[in-house]
Design a protein around this motif. Structure first.
Motif, short mmCIF file in Angstrom:
data_model
loop_
_atom_site.label_atom_id
_atom_site.label_comp_id
_atom_site.label_asym_id
_atom_site.label_seq_id
_atom_site.Cartn_x
_atom_site.Cartn_y
_atom_site.Cartn_z
N PRO A 236 -20.16 -15.03 9.81
CA PRO A 236 -18.65 -14.39 9.90
C PRO A 236 -18.58 -13.91 11.50
N GLY A 237 -17.74 -14.10 12.06
CA GLY A 237 -17.76 -13.17 13.48
C GLY A 237 -18.39 -13.80 14.54
N GLU A 238 -18.97 -15.00 14.24
CA GLU A 238 -19.88 -16.03 15.26
C GLU A 238 -19.08 -16.74 16.18
N HIS A 239 -18.08 -15.92 17.05
CA HIS A 239 -17.05 -16.66 17.68
C HIS A 239 -17.81 -17.07 19.05
N HIS A 240 -17.27 -18.00 19.73
CA HIS A 240 -17.61 -18.24 21.18
C HIS A 240 -16.59 -18.17 22.08
N PHE A 241 -16.75 -17.61 23.10
CA PHE A 241 -15.74 -17.19 24.16
C PHE A 241 -15.77 -17.97 25.35
N PRO A 242 -14.81 -18.16 26.31
CA PRO A 242 -15.04 -18.82 27.73
C PRO A 242 -16.31 -18.61 28.48
N TYR A 243 -16.62 -17.29 28.46
CA TYR A 243 -17.98 -17.00 29.22
C TYR A 243 -19.06 -17.70 28.44
N ASP A 244 -19.20 -18.06 27.23
CA ASP A 244 -20.24 -18.53 26.47
C ASP A 244 -20.66 -20.19 27.04
N TYR A 245 -19.36 -20.81 27.41
CA TYR A 245 -19.48 -21.94 28.10
C TYR A 245 -19.67 -22.05 29.64
N ARG A 247 -21.16 -19.62 32.07
CA ARG A 247 -21.70 -18.72 32.32
C ARG A 247 -21.92 -18.19 33.64
N THR A 248 -21.40 -19.13 34.56
CA THR A 248 -21.25 -18.81 35.91
C THR A 248 -19.83 -19.37 36.52
N PRO A 249 -19.26 -18.91 37.51
CA PRO A 249 -17.86 -19.40 38.20
C PRO A 249 -17.99 -20.97 38.51
N GLY A 250 -19.55 -21.28 38.82
CA GLY A 250 -19.78 -22.76 39.35
C GLY A 250 -19.69 -23.76 38.22
N SER A 251 -19.89 -23.25 36.80
CA SER A 251 -20.12 -23.94 35.86
C SER A 251 -18.76 -25.00 35.75
N LEU A 252 -19.05 -26.42 35.32
CA LEU A 252 -17.89 -27.18 35.11
C LEU A 252 -17.07 -26.94 33.98
N ALA A 253 -17.77 -25.94 33.22
CA ALA A 253 -16.65 -25.61 32.24
C ALA A 253 -15.77 -24.53 32.37
N ARG A 254 -15.96 -23.81 33.81
CA ARG A 254 -15.13 -22.94 34.13
C ARG A 254 -13.43 -23.51 34.04
N ALA A 255 -13.37 -24.71 34.65
CA ALA A 255 -12.08 -25.22 34.55
C ALA A 255 -11.34 -25.57 33.23
N TRP A 256 -12.07 -25.32 32.32
CA TRP A 256 -11.39 -25.38 30.78
C TRP A 256 -10.42 -24.38 30.86
N PHE A 257 -10.60 -23.35 31.26
CA PHE A 257 -9.91 -22.01 31.09
C PHE A 257 -9.06 -21.32 32.29
N THR A 258 -7.84 -20.97 31.81
CA THR A 258 -7.08 -20.28 32.94
C THR A 258 -7.87 -18.86 33.38
N ASP A 259 -7.32 -18.35 34.63
CA ASP A 259 -7.82 -17.35 35.08
C ASP A 259 -7.51 -16.17 33.98
N GLU A 260 -6.27 -16.11 33.41
CA GLU A 260 -6.12 -15.04 32.61
C GLU A 260 -6.84 -15.28 31.25
N MET A 262 -10.19 -16.48 31.21
CA MET A 262 -11.48 -15.93 31.42
C MET A 262 -11.52 -14.38 31.77
N THR A 263 -10.40 -13.98 32.47
CA THR A 263 -10.52 -12.42 32.46
C THR A 263 -10.51 -11.46 31.06
N ARG A 264 -9.72 -12.50 30.33
CA ARG A 264 -9.93 -11.79 28.98
C ARG A 264 -11.12 -11.59 28.22
N SER A 265 -11.94 -12.71 28.41
CA SER A 265 -12.94 -13.11 27.68
C SER A 265 -14.22 -12.12 28.37
N LEU A 266 -14.04 -11.91 29.87
CA LEU A 266 -14.93 -11.02 30.40
C LEU A 266 -14.67 -9.68 30.08
N ASP A 267 -13.43 -9.17 30.16
CA ASP A 267 -13.10 -7.94 29.60
C ASP A 267 -13.69 -7.51 28.24
#
Length: 314
Positions: A236-245, A247-260, A262-267
């Motif tokens: 329970p509660g074992e969610h995954h967030f954009p930053y889990d996929y 981990r760095t801005p250079g990851s291919l997974a960064r394009a999966w998420f909007t700037d908003e 990504m910002t929410r997940s990092l906050d």
């Protein structure tokens, strides 16, 4: 006011930085390896000290054991331990040479004919392990175990006969993914971020990103986690967030998420630092000692992620 003879209370100290608080937590609770890693990444510590600490977990067969991954106890080498060791070596620029040649010999010895690694080798039987980690006599080939290892070896331009078969397995596994779960997706990203065929990796990542969003394998709004499903079998509660996929801005997974998004997940990641200075684990805790060992590991990675995205930590 009557004199009491007591010294006046000191003024309230200024707010401590996330890094200052995390450093206190690490010195208080972490294994030597995580202390050395913290010092390397944030206190100008040396790579030699990290490598020396990591050597305590290395076995004669070239693999790593001794609960390097805290959820697997006992001395025996395991692919998950060895993948962890390679991540440590990669992060300090030491993922090469004779050490990694020995690692590849170990990986060859425990891989299946198609080059894939099992998540857990049956040699673990008889030693304590997390109850959610199955130990079977004939373990299946796993992208979860193979993808991150293959990705790291490619990233460091390591060449070994085993790597060719393992790479073919990973491509087949990634291309055939129709349903998945967050940890397997993370493993696929670790492979795709470093495999040499970049155009194919980009196409595979685009498809995988659509799968993640369609199957709701990511929590996009940390303020409404009750509306985000947790993968079957997860705690329970074992969610995954954009930053889990990503981990760095250079990851291919960064394009999966909007700037908003990504910002929410990092906050949210920044806000997760606890009063003691460490970050929590999100997976199921099954023994007090394993949780204590895992939290400094999670803390180092949280700080590295925030730093990679330019977030102020110090």
């Amino acid at each position: 006011m009557a004199e009491t003879g007591a010294a006046p209370l000191p003024p309230t100290p200024p707010a401590r930085s996330p890094l200052f608080r995390a450093e206190h937590f690490v010195w208080l609770t972490a294994r030597v390896l995580e202390q050395r890693r913290f010092a390397y990444h944030f206190l100008s510590g040396g790579a030699d000290a990290v490598e020396t600490a990591l050597d305590a977990y290395r076995n004669e067969d070239g693999g790593y054991g001794h609960a390097l991954e805290p959820d697997l106890r006992g001395p025996v080498s395991q692919p998950l331990h060895t993948a962890h060791a390679l991540r440590v070596l990669d992060a300090i620029g030491r993922c090469g040479g004779q050490r990694v040649e020995r690692v590849c010999r170990y990986l060859t010895s425990v891989s299946s004919p198609d080059g894939a690694l099992p998540a857990i080798h049956p040699g673990q039987r008889g030693y304590p392990a997390a109850p959610f980690i199955p130990i079977v006599t004939d373990p299946p080939s796993e992208l979860l175990a193979t993808g991150p290892v293959v990705g790291l070896l490619h990233r460091n331009e390591v060449w070994h006969a085993w790597l060719f078969r393992a790479t073919d397995f990973c491509w087949q596994a990634v291309d055939s993914l129709e349903k998945s779960h967050p940890y397997e997706v993370e493993a696929a990203v670790a492979f795709l971020d470093s495999v040499p065929d970049r155009s194919r990796a980009q196409a595979a990542a685009d498809r995988l990103g659509r799968l993640v969003r369609e199957h709701r394998l990511v929590a996009l709004d940390p303020e409404r986690l009750d509306a985000s499903p947790v993968a079957p079998g997860y705690a329970p509660g074992e969610h995954h967030f954009p930053y889990d996929y990503a981990r760095t801005p250079g990851s291919l997974a960064r394009a999966w998420f909007t700037d908003e998004e990504m910002t929410r997940s990092l906050d949210f990641l920044a806000s997760e630092q606890r009063e003691d200075g460490g970050w929590p684990i999100r997976w199921r805790a099954w023994a007090p000692g394993t949780s204590l060992e895992a939290r400094p590991m999670v803390t180092v990675e949280a700080l590295r992620t925030l730093k990679a995205y330019g977030r102020p930590i110090g």
